[in-house]
Design a protein around this motif. Structure first.
Motif, PDB file in Angstrom:
ATOM      1  N   LEU A  53      -9.276   2.196  -3.396  1.00  0.00           N
ATOM      2  CA  LEU A  53      -8.913   3.793  -4.096  1.00  0.00           C
ATOM      3  C   LEU A  53      -9.713   3.571  -5.079  1.00  0.00           C
ATOM      4  N   ILE A  54     -10.416   3.217  -5.217  1.00  0.00           N
ATOM      5  CA  ILE A  54     -11.819   2.991  -6.870  1.00  0.00           C
ATOM      6  C   ILE A  54     -13.248   3.366  -5.704  1.00  0.00           C
ATOM      7  N   ASP A  55     -13.200   4.912  -6.182  1.00  0.00           N
ATOM      8  CA  ASP A  55     -14.669   4.704  -5.760  1.00  0.00           C
ATOM      9  C   ASP A  55     -16.106   4.283  -6.257  1.00  0.00           C
ATOM     10  N   ASP A  56     -15.582   3.505  -7.706  1.00  0.00           N
ATOM     11  CA  ASP A  56     -16.711   2.776  -7.858  1.00  0.00           C
ATOM     12  C   ASP A  56     -16.490   1.712  -7.958  1.00  0.00           C
ATOM     13  N   THR A  57     -17.155   0.567  -6.800  1.00  0.00           N
ATOM     14  CA  THR A  57     -17.211  -0.671  -6.336  1.00  0.00           C
ATOM     15  C   THR A  57     -17.580  -1.483  -6.954  1.00  0.00           C
ATOM     16  N   VAL A  58     -18.586  -1.684  -7.448  1.00  0.00           N
ATOM     17  CA  VAL A  58     -19.822  -1.625  -9.105  1.00  0.00           C
ATOM     18  C   VAL A  58     -18.568  -2.428  -9.906  1.00  0.00           C
TER      19      VAL A  58
ATOM     20  N   ASP B 240     -15.944   7.036   1.686  1.00  0.00           N
ATOM     21  CA  ASP B 240     -15.656   6.900   3.415  1.00  0.00           C
ATOM     22  C   ASP B 240     -15.141   5.633   3.126  1.00  0.00           C
ATOM     23  N   PRO B 241     -13.718   5.141   3.230  1.00  0.00           N
ATOM     24  CA  PRO B 241     -13.268   3.825   3.241  1.00  0.00           C
ATOM     25  C   PRO B 241     -14.544   3.042   3.399  1.00  0.00           C
ATOM     26  N   GLU B 242     -15.097   3.418   5.062  1.00  0.00           N
ATOM     27  CA  GLU B 242     -15.703   1.700   5.862  1.00  0.00           C
ATOM     28  C   GLU B 242     -17.577   1.692   4.404  1.00  0.00           C
ATOM     29  N   ILE B 243     -17.616   3.229   4.091  1.00  0.00           N
ATOM     30  CA  ILE B 243     -18.685   2.836   2.823  1.00  0.00           C
ATOM     31  C   ILE B 243     -17.894   1.646   1.888  1.00  0.00           C
TER      32      ILE B 243
END
Length: 689
Positions: free
Chosen positions: A400-405, A477-480
């Motif tokens: 759910l969190i777009d900020d993967t960093v 995008d979930p895969e990214i």
């Protein structure tokens, strides 16, 4: 000279005259004046007679009681005499106090019985020091004392322990007798600081009849008990661990208003605590029910009493009854976020309903809400990843969190290690724990059946729910997102495998974990691949434990999961069902050339043992450079291969012997399995081709 005045004059010593001496002598000869306190009768007689006392009363020769002031030791008197008198008086006072306390204690009801039960308890509590026959006699005597008078014993802090000991060593019939005798008082006992443990002693035996006696006594009293400092924990323990599904529903329904507490639903219809269903049937009560539920939950939150499972269930029902994007939902999320200590969110994560609620809050919340929520769990992620419920919060954060960093910097250092020498230890724990492994392998395998068995079906339900919500609340995008998280954790995982390969290949979960990491991560994998290949070195023969404890683990080639791992790494990818072939990773692993030098010396034993399919995978690998050498070695040992392919394997013999000792299952028998090593038979076909 002028006469002295003021202070100077007063300071001049006046010469004593003969008259002054006479006055001093007369004063010295007077009797000592001691003020005494008159009694009421004396005061009355004096007032009646009308006499007026113009001076102090002269002490008479009659004896009188000494005052406390006079009993004090004099500064210039005999110290030893005064101390002895004072000590003797203190001892007498303490003796009188003890005698008075004992008299009061003996005057209480059942004083002798309570004293005897305490002596029996002192003996019974030393379990290892009491022979079985003596314990039976003591328990019988204890039951003889308390039978018929249990209610008189359970509300006393000292005697209730004796009743708990009696329950501990009781028979089922005796426990039921005590439970029936206490019927009607369990709500009162739950509020007692000491008697509340008696309820736990009765319920821990898992007796359905006792459970059905105790639990209904909490009906209609949930609001009162959940706010009581003692009873609240007993109520929650009963709700969480003992009550049936119907009983839990009845207790939870009382959070929806007094109507649900006073008027119980008929037993003919199914009782449900699902609030959306209740409000759908009675929409007119929506406002009142939600307000009542919100006030009860908020009251406990403000008191910092946030560890109750029943509270988390009620909060989830409230959340599910709100409309997505409504002001009520935003207000509810804000109240949870405003908990400064973060105890509410942390407690919620470790219960089933609470974990689902946290995941839904992450799904419905904005970027700031998600950031604040995952930061609240700081220093808790390592504990969460191994918990049956809390690990779902990590999966929700991944999805759910777009900020993967932010996600990688917040979660990965805690669960993988902070490069402080414990990384390998943490990774071995992640690999072998049934819940923690999901927290890492989910990024590699997704929702595969091997990662989510039947015991984790609830995880899949939550994942499907939040995946549907994130279509409207997440942008990336979930895969990214998944690939970025894999890149962030790859280096630490590969380094941990290179440091502790032996700890991983000894377990089924560890082998699966190593396979997933080597196939799915990115970066330099040579050190990790070489470390896994070194675990295959040595003669693959069963080891005898001898006097060593714990016994040494078997050779990796003798375990089914070890051979499967080597085979998968040699193939260099996963099987793609749509393509019907192995989809190799890029760049290729070339594990066949790395593994062969380690097993070359004992290749025949591998070809005729449990890991014969590993040798077959070497022959089928397109990137194996020593295929001709391997074929030459196998052809020179063709007789050994034929023997292994036609004779019964030791593993098969052990299974047949074990099957003979078990009762035969009814039904049709399947086709008989061929005798011999199947992998060796396929190797012979390769040699004869």
């Amino acid at each position: 000279m002028a006469p002295k005045t003021g202070a100077s004059a007063a300071s001049v010593k006046r010469k004593a005259t003969s008259n002054d001496k006479h006055i001093g002598d007369s004063r010295a000869k007077k009797a000592k004046v001691i003020p005494t306190r008159k009694t009421r009768d004396e005061e009355a007689s004096d007032s009646d007679s009308g006499s007026v006392d113009e001076g102090a009363e002269v002490a008479s020769n009659a004896p009188r009681a000494k005052s406390a002031y006079e009993l004090r030791p004099k500064a210039n008197g005999d110290a030893s005499t005064n101390t002895a008198t004072q000590t003797q008086t203190s001892r007498e006072a303490h003796a009188k106090q003890k005698a008075l306390a004992l008299e009061r204690k003996n005057a209480k009801p059942l004083a002798d019985e309570v004293a005897r039960t305490k002596k029996l308890w002192e003996r019974l509590r030393r379990k290892s020091h009491v022979p079985k026959e003596e314990r039976k006699q003591l328990v019988d005597e204890l039951y003889g004392i308390i039978t018929g008078r249990v209610k008189d014993f359970v509300l006393k802090h000292d005697s209730v322990r004796a009743v708990q000991t009696a329950i501990k060593y009781s028979t089922p019939a005796q426990r039921k007798e005590i439970a029936k005798e206490l019927q009607g008082t369990y709500a009162q006992l739950a509020e007692s600081r000491y008697a509340k443990f008696l309820i736990g002693k009765l319920l821990i035996q898992n007796d359905d009849e006792i459970r059905d006696i105790i639990v209904p006594e909490f009906y209609g009293k949930v609001r009162k008990l959940i706010n009581h400092p003692e009873a609240s924990w007993i109520l929650d323990d009963v709700y969480r661990g003992v009550a049936t599904r119907e009983q839990r529903a009845r207790l939870l329904r009382e959070w929806y208003g007094p109507e649900f507490a006073i008027f119980q639903q008929n037993g003919d219809s199914e009782i449900t605590a699902d609030l959306p269903t209740i409000l759908a049937n009675e929409p007119g009560k929506r406002g009142f029910v939600l307000k009542y539920l919100f006030d009860m939950a908020n009251n406990l939150i403000q008191k910092k009493l946030t560890g109750f499972t029943i509270l988390h269930d009620a909060m989830l029902q409230y959340f599910l009854s709100l409309t997505s994007g409504s002001e009520e939902l935003k207000e509810f999320i804000e109240i949870i976020k405003q908990d400064e200590t973060g105890d509410l969110l942390k407690n919620m994560a470790f219960t089933k309903s609470g974990a689902r609620l946290v995941c839904l809050m992450l799904a419905h919340g904005g970027a700031k809400d998600r950031k604040q929520i995952i930061k609240t769990f700081k220093d808790t992620y390592q504990l969460m990843c191994g918990d049956q419920n809390a690990h779902m919060t990590l999966l929700a954060a991944y999805d759910l969190i777009d900020d993967t960093v932010l996600t990688s910097k917040t979660i990965f250092p805690e669960i993988l290690g902070k490069n402080d020498g414990t990384d390998a230890e943490n990774v071995v724990f992640l690999a072998n724990n049934p819940n923690a492994r999901v927290s890492v392998c989910y990024l590699f395998e997704g929702v595969s059946k091997s990662l989510f068995p039947t015991s984790h079906t609830a995880d899949l339900d939550i994942l499907n729910e939040i995946h549907e919500i994130r279509k409207n609340t997440s942008k990336k995008d979930p895969e990214i997102r998944r690939k970025e998280l894999v890149v962030a954790m790859s280096a630490q995982l590969l380094a941990a495998i290179a440091a502790s390969p032996a700890d991983l290949v000894t377990t089924s979960f560890g082998c699966q974990f190593a396979t997933d990491v080597l196939l799915s991560t990115v970066g330099d994998k040579q050190s990790a691949l070489a470390a896994i290949a070194n675990t295959a070195a040595g003669e693959p023969t069963p080891q005898t434990a001898g006097n060593v404890y714990p016994p040494p683990p078997p050779h990796a080639s003798l375990t089914p999961f070890g051979g499967k791992m080597y085979k998968a790494l040699i193939a260099g990818g996963r099987f793609d069902k749509e393509a019907g072939a192995i989809k190799k990773v890029d760049p290729p692993l070339n594990f066949a050339d790395i593994l062969y030098p380690s097993i070359k010396e004992h290749i025949v034993q591998w070809a005729t043992g449990p890991s014969s399919f590993t040798v077959l995978a070497l022959l089928e690998a397109s990137d194996f450079s020593s295929k001709d050498e391997l074929l030459k070695t196998l052809r020179s040992s063709k007789k050994a291969l034929q023997k292994a392919a036609t004779e019964e394997t030791p593993q098969r013999q052990a299974k047949e012997e074990e099957a003979k000792t078990k009762p035969k299952a009814k039904g049709k028998k399947g086709p008989a399995k061929p005798v011999g090593n199947q992998g060796t038979r396929l190797l012979l076909e390769k040699l004869n081709a």
